[in-house]
Write an enzyme that holds these catalytic residues in place. Sequence first.
Site, PDB file in Angstrom:
ATOM      1  N   SER A   1      -0.436  53.778  35.744  1.00 51.21           N
ATOM      2  CA  SER A   1      -0.744  55.210  35.780  1.00 51.21           C
ATOM      3  C   SER A   1      -1.924  55.492  34.874  1.00 51.21           C
ATOM      4  CB  SER A   1       0.468  56.022  35.331  1.00 51.21           C
ATOM      5  OG  SER A   1       0.593  55.907  33.926  1.00 51.21           O
ATOM      6  N   LYS A   2      -2.338  56.741  34.922  1.00 50.34           N
ATOM      7  CA  LYS A   2      -3.502  57.206  34.183  1.00 50.34           C
ATOM      8  C   LYS A   2      -3.452  56.792  32.705  1.00 50.34           C
ATOM      9  CE  LYS A   2      -7.170  59.109  33.787  1.00 50.34           C
ATOM     10  NZ  LYS A   2      -8.135  58.116  34.067  1.00 50.34           N
ATOM     11  N   ARG A   3      -2.238  56.777  32.161  1.00 48.07           N
ATOM     12  CA  ARG A   3      -2.213  56.482  30.721  1.00 48.07           C
ATOM     13  C   ARG A   3      -2.552  55.015  30.414  1.00 48.07           C
ATOM     14  NH1 ARG A   3       2.343  53.989  29.124  1.00 48.07           N
ATOM     15  NH2 ARG A   3       3.785  53.811  30.868  1.00 48.07           N
TER      16      ARG A   3
ATOM     17  N   GLY B   1      -5.283  53.794  31.524  1.00 49.45           N
ATOM     18  CA  GLY B   1      -6.756  53.738  31.583  1.00 49.45           C
ATOM     19  C   GLY B   1      -7.210  54.075  32.990  1.00 49.45           C
TER      20      GLY B   1
ATOM     21  N   GLU C   1     -13.345  56.004  39.150  1.00 43.81           N
ATOM     22  CA  GLU C   1     -13.533  55.726  37.718  1.00 43.81           C
ATOM     23  C   GLU C   1     -14.115  54.328  37.502  1.00 43.81           C
ATOM     24  OE1 GLU C   1      -9.972  58.161  35.520  1.00 43.81           O
ATOM     25  OE2 GLU C   1      -9.419  56.520  36.839  1.00 43.81           O
TER      26      GLU C   1
END
Length: 493
Positions: A258-260, A262, A268
């Site tokens: 997930s986003k956390r 990175g 991105e």
Amino acid sequence: MERTDKAGVRVRFAPSPTGHLHVGGARTALYNWLLARSQGGTFVLRIEDTDLERSTEQAIDQIVDGLQWLGLDWDEGPRIGGPHGPYRQMERAGLYAEKADGLLADRKAYRCYCSAEDLDAARSQAREKGEPYIYDGRCQRLDGDTEAVFREEGRQSVIRLRTPTTGNTVVKDLVHGEVSFENVLCGDFILVRSSGVPTYNFAVAVDDIAMGITHVIRGDDHLPNTPKQLMVMAAMGEEPPQYAHLPLILGTDRAPLSKRHGDVSVEEFREHGYVREALCNYLALLGWSFDGETTLFSMEELVEKFSLERVGSTAAVFDRVKLLWMNGSYIRDMEPIELAERLEEFLPSTRLAGLPGGEGRPEIADLVPLVQEKLKTLADFVELTDFFFLPVEFEEKALDKLLSNGEAPALLRVAAGIIAEVEPYSSEAIEAAMRKAAEDMQVKLGKFLQPVRIAVSGKMVTPGMFETLSVLGREESLRRIEHVLSKQFKGHS
Ligand code: GLU
């Protein structure tokens, strides 16, 4: 409905346009694409935009751009059309309505008039008893008269599938083998909401049949949906496609990626200077392996070697260190002219935008030979070469080193003398003259070059100094050294 395309492999990538193209989605797209390309089949892109609140046009653009950038071209889908279009579910409403009507007429489905309050109450009752909530089928046997009354009262209805209450539905998965689901736990699920919008499981089943899909390759998270889709297909009297559910992607802490963790979207990675070959190669290995050893595969090799048989069922860990290594490897092995093109494409979104090739400034292609070996990402190019384009900004450490080096002024003067006079002004001639000067002064070359490096770049680490001075040009190099010589050095006035 007739399946007209039985002859060849037909696969689809069916993203819901509710956000960026996540690497998990990109891997799904890649595996579908690889299967299609390796079998001479057809890759369909279908946009599943029935979640009206969360779907956006912007997300469609981002997904389409991401796939195009990765080089995963589709044979049928948005922007190009095809014989099974339209390829956006919200434009296929007529087909879902027709199929739902057919199921109602065959009594495979029925209208349910239960209100949201009734259902909520049943749900909380189940929760209190600690049981899973399963719709009890109370509208299954409504007679025509009752329905007519309900309709007159203006009651809203949904359409539910009549599902078996005994036995199991078995998914024959190409990755997981046979996975059995108890029918009693399914309940008569909703096919069409009261708004007329189809549910995910209904729309997918209708479309996979209508589009002649032969293999559904998608993430593990959809495995529990598959029995429902099989039930819809069975109710429609259709043969299902084959299924392959891909293992979950985890972060290094083994939590779902997930986003956390990175960067997680293709966009991105692209913005941070990853090249498509590395991302595709890396994603290909997240769940598939050829021989358990080989790690570098070109797209052609992947197309040649990919097979669903070698997709594993255990979760894959997304290893950023390995991806970065792979990216550097692809950048190093690129033809310099190709790398220059990638940088042309990349730099406009960085602080070097518009600078290369401007008045008195080097071109990207002039710098590629200086840095190619050192780049792990295209973004590293910016860090390594910014001083060619922008006023020198001294790193604190570098400036300290320079100003506290009592010998620096003398060394810089010798270097300036060479730069001013060497002929021709080429990296080879600069190198020869500087090596000789270092020898004559009995100073190690590295020691001689360090103040020069800092003076012209402001940095401790740069591309090769002789090449740098050559590309920077005689005048600019001298100007920068003179500027530094005007500074206050320790122990000098
Ligand atoms: N639209 C679904 C999603 O984005 C995928 C559906 C499917 O592949 O069946 O998760």
